[in-house]
Scaffold this motif. Structure first.
Motif, mmCIF file in Angstrom:
data_model
loop_
_atom_site.group_PDB
_atom_site.id
_atom_site.type_symbol
_atom_site.label_atom_id
_atom_site.label_comp_id
_atom_site.label_asym_id
_atom_site.label_seq_id
_atom_site.Cartn_x
_atom_site.Cartn_y
_atom_site.Cartn_z
ATOM 1 N N ALA A 96 4.281 6.362 -12.606
ATOM 2 C CA ALA A 96 3.335 7.323 -14.044
ATOM 3 C C ALA A 96 2.134 7.347 -12.929
ATOM 4 N N PHE A 97 2.040 7.268 -11.288
ATOM 5 C CA PHE A 97 1.024 7.987 -10.076
ATOM 6 C C PHE A 97 1.684 9.528 -10.991
ATOM 7 N N SER A 98 3.171 10.289 -10.912
ATOM 8 C CA SER A 98 3.502 11.736 -10.479
ATOM 9 C C SER A 98 3.612 12.235 -11.771
ATOM 10 N N LEU A 99 3.771 10.905 -12.920
ATOM 11 C CA LEU A 99 2.938 12.244 -14.148
ATOM 12 C C LEU A 99 1.706 12.225 -14.822
ATOM 13 N N THR A 100 0.797 11.297 -13.608
ATOM 14 C CA THR A 100 -0.892 11.715 -14.429
ATOM 15 C C THR A 100 -1.509 12.438 -13.008
ATOM 16 N N GLY A 101 -0.812 12.326 -11.980
ATOM 17 C CA GLY A 101 -1.290 12.565 -11.094
ATOM 18 C C GLY A 101 -2.890 12.015 -10.531
ATOM 19 N N SER A 102 -2.748 10.843 -10.958
ATOM 20 C CA SER A 102 -3.580 9.691 -10.377
ATOM 21 C C SER A 102 -3.586 8.832 -9.181
ATOM 22 N N GLN A 103 -4.642 8.691 -8.635
ATOM 23 C CA GLN A 103 -4.939 7.618 -7.425
ATOM 24 C C GLN A 103 -5.340 6.170 -7.366
ATOM 25 N N ILE A 104 -5.501 5.502 -6.875
ATOM 26 C CA ILE A 104 -6.093 4.620 -7.430
ATOM 27 C C ILE A 104 -6.334 3.693 -6.079
ATOM 28 N N GLY A 105 -6.903 3.073 -5.862
ATOM 29 C CA GLY A 105 -7.461 2.063 -4.401
ATOM 30 C C GLY A 105 -7.198 0.899 -4.295
ATOM 31 N N MET A 106 -6.550 0.665 -2.501
ATOM 32 C CA MET A 106 -5.546 -0.528 -2.571
ATOM 33 C C MET A 106 -5.942 -1.671 -3.829
ATOM 34 N N PHE A 107 -7.000 -2.067 -3.949
ATOM 35 C CA PHE A 107 -7.671 -3.341 -4.126
ATOM 36 C C PHE A 107 -6.453 -3.328 -5.962
ATOM 37 N N ALA A 108 -7.129 -1.969 -6.564
ATOM 38 C CA ALA A 108 -6.524 -1.912 -7.803
ATOM 39 C C ALA A 108 -5.124 -1.710 -8.239
ATOM 40 N N LEU A 109 -4.371 -1.243 -6.836
ATOM 41 C CA LEU A 109 -2.954 -0.602 -6.536
ATOM 42 C C LEU A 109 -1.868 -1.963 -6.175
ATOM 43 N N ALA A 110 -2.467 -2.344 -5.269
ATOM 44 C CA ALA A 110 -2.150 -4.269 -4.952
ATOM 45 C C ALA A 110 -2.539 -5.140 -6.659
ATOM 46 N N ALA A 111 -3.275 -5.256 -7.026
ATOM 47 C CA ALA A 111 -3.021 -5.897 -8.404
ATOM 48 C C ALA A 111 -2.485 -5.736 -9.241
ATOM 49 N N GLY A 112 -2.042 -4.505 -9.725
ATOM 50 C CA GLY A 112 -1.201 -3.466 -10.281
ATOM 51 C C GLY A 112 0.213 -3.771 -10.001
ATOM 52 N N VAL A 113 0.506 -3.861 -9.368
ATOM 53 C CA VAL A 113 1.985 -4.097 -8.369
ATOM 54 C C VAL A 113 1.771 -5.401 -8.655
ATOM 55 N N VAL A 114 1.232 -6.699 -8.309
ATOM 56 C CA VAL A 114 1.460 -7.859 -8.367
ATOM 57 C C VAL A 114 2.233 -8.244 -10.079
ATOM 58 N N ALA A 115 0.828 -7.706 -10.316
ATOM 59 C CA ALA A 115 1.509 -7.972 -12.251
ATOM 60 C C ALA A 115 2.725 -7.580 -12.667
ATOM 61 N N LEU A 116 2.959 -6.642 -12.378
ATOM 62 C CA LEU A 116 4.220 -5.792 -12.294
ATOM 63 C C LEU A 116 5.440 -6.631 -12.141
ATOM 64 N N VAL A 117 5.522 -6.890 -10.166
ATOM 65 C CA VAL A 117 6.624 -8.143 -9.989
ATOM 66 C C VAL A 117 6.165 -9.442 -10.592
ATOM 67 N N GLY A 118 5.504 -10.025 -10.792
ATOM 68 C CA GLY A 118 5.387 -11.065 -10.560
ATOM 69 C C GLY A 118 5.699 -10.851 -12.657
ATOM 70 N N THR A 119 5.744 -10.547 -13.903
ATOM 71 C CA THR A 119 5.951 -10.472 -14.382
ATOM 72 C C THR A 119 7.698 -9.658 -14.896
ATOM 73 N N PHE A 120 8.654 -9.180 -13.876
ATOM 74 C CA PHE A 120 9.664 -8.771 -14.129
ATOM 75 C C PHE A 120 10.133 -9.911 -12.723
ATOM 76 N N PHE A 121 9.606 -10.296 -12.186
ATOM 77 C CA PHE A 121 10.210 -11.547 -11.720
ATOM 78 C C PHE A 121 10.494 -12.450 -13.183
ATOM 79 N N GLN A 122 9.308 -13.134 -13.568
ATOM 80 C CA GLN A 122 9.867 -14.298 -14.734
ATOM 81 C C GLN A 122 10.464 -14.154 -15.353
ATOM 82 N N ILE A 123 10.563 -12.923 -15.902
ATOM 83 C CA ILE A 123 11.217 -12.069 -17.418
ATOM 84 C C ILE A 123 12.975 -12.583 -16.619
ATOM 85 N N SER A 124 13.319 -11.675 -15.570
ATOM 86 C CA SER A 124 14.493 -11.584 -15.356
ATOM 87 C C SER A 124 15.150 -12.906 -14.329
ATOM 88 N N GLU A 125 14.279 -13.784 -13.688
ATOM 89 C CA GLU A 125 14.480 -14.796 -12.987
ATOM 90 C C GLU A 125 15.571 -15.481 -13.714
#
Length: 257
Positions: free
Chosen positions: A140-169
């Motif tokens: 997504a960052f590569s396609l949009t060329g956007s950059q975000i701070g660590m707070f938003a980045l960590a929140a986004g990664v946690v949200a995606l990891v948690g979702t993928f983990f719970q769905i696939s577990e």
């Protein structure tokens, strides 16, 4: 009006997902910065840090006894390393020593407490979730060329990891736990956790060690400065994701056997 059980579920969800998210966010932020300082760029730091943090967090989230054995082994091994070397903290050495002691401790745990391959299956599920989350954000960052701070980045990664983990577990752990060798499950997971603990002590010890040169101290301070926003972002992302998943029927108390 919330019932007593509903209120207890909400509180438990906030606590568990908040703790897991904060742990993930702090670890992810530190790893992301360390990998960047080691010369990695582009998608590599994001994907590798997300995968490593997801593996560690999933071990604590789903295989707590083994993770605690690894954490204790990592602490004791790191303390022994510091005593033996006179406070000289080298990342490769302390991680290797802690990981080796963690593997030994995990092997002893597997010998005393007979179990299957679930701890390793849960950790590998976290690895897959981390790779998917990190890869998705990197794309997504590569396609949009956007950059975000660590707070938003960590929140986004946690949200995606948690979702993928719970769905696939529910299906991935059930499938893989049966064929993963139980004798290797606990040692591998404990060794991983112990290595992470050793690396964490390297960061903390290197910050305060009088023997660390000025450049190394500046580098470690740079890493440490990103941990608080990563922790808070992970905390927020974990709480929000946990509540949403709970509403959609993915309950934290449900784990595949």
């Amino acid at each position: 009006m919330l019932t007593k059980d509903q209120f207890a579920t909400i509180v438990m969800t906030i606590f568990v997902w908040g703790f897991a998210g904060a742990l993930f966010g702090a670890l992810f932020a530190a790893l992301y910065q360390v990998l960047g300082l080691l010369g990695l760029s582009g998608w590599h730091p994001l994907v590798i840090a997300a995968a490593a943090a997801a593996m560690t967090t999933s071990a604590f989230y789903s295989a707590m006894p083994v993770a605690l054995v690894g954490a204790m082994a990592g602490v004791l091994a790191s303390i022994g390393y510091l005593i033996a070397t006179g406070q000289e903290v080298e990342l490769t050495a302390i991680v290797t020593v802690a990981g080796a002691v963690g593997i030994i401790a995990g092997g002893f745990y597997a010998w005393v407490v007979k179990g299957g391959g679930r701890p390793l299956a849960e950790t590998l599920t976290g690895l897959i979730a981390g790779l998917l989350a990190g890869g998705s954000l990197a794309l997504a960052f590569s396609l949009t060329g956007s950059q975000i701070g660590m707070f938003a980045l960590a929140a986004g990664v946690v949200a995606l990891v948690g979702t993928f983990f719970q769905i696939s577990e529910r299906w991935l752990v059930t499938v893989s736990a049966g064929w993963l060798p139980g004798a290797l499950s606990a040692p591998v997971v404990a060794g991983l956790i112990a290595s992470v603990v050793g690396a964490s002590i390297w960061i903390l010890g290197g910050t305060t060690s009088a023997l660390t040169d000025a450049n190394a101290r500046d580098t470690i301070h740079h890493v440490v400065n990103y941990i608080p926003p990563g922790l808070l972002g992970g905390l927020l992302g974990g709480v929000v994701t946990g509540i949403l998943l709970e509403l959609f029927g993915f309950h934290i108390e449900e784990h595949p056997e």
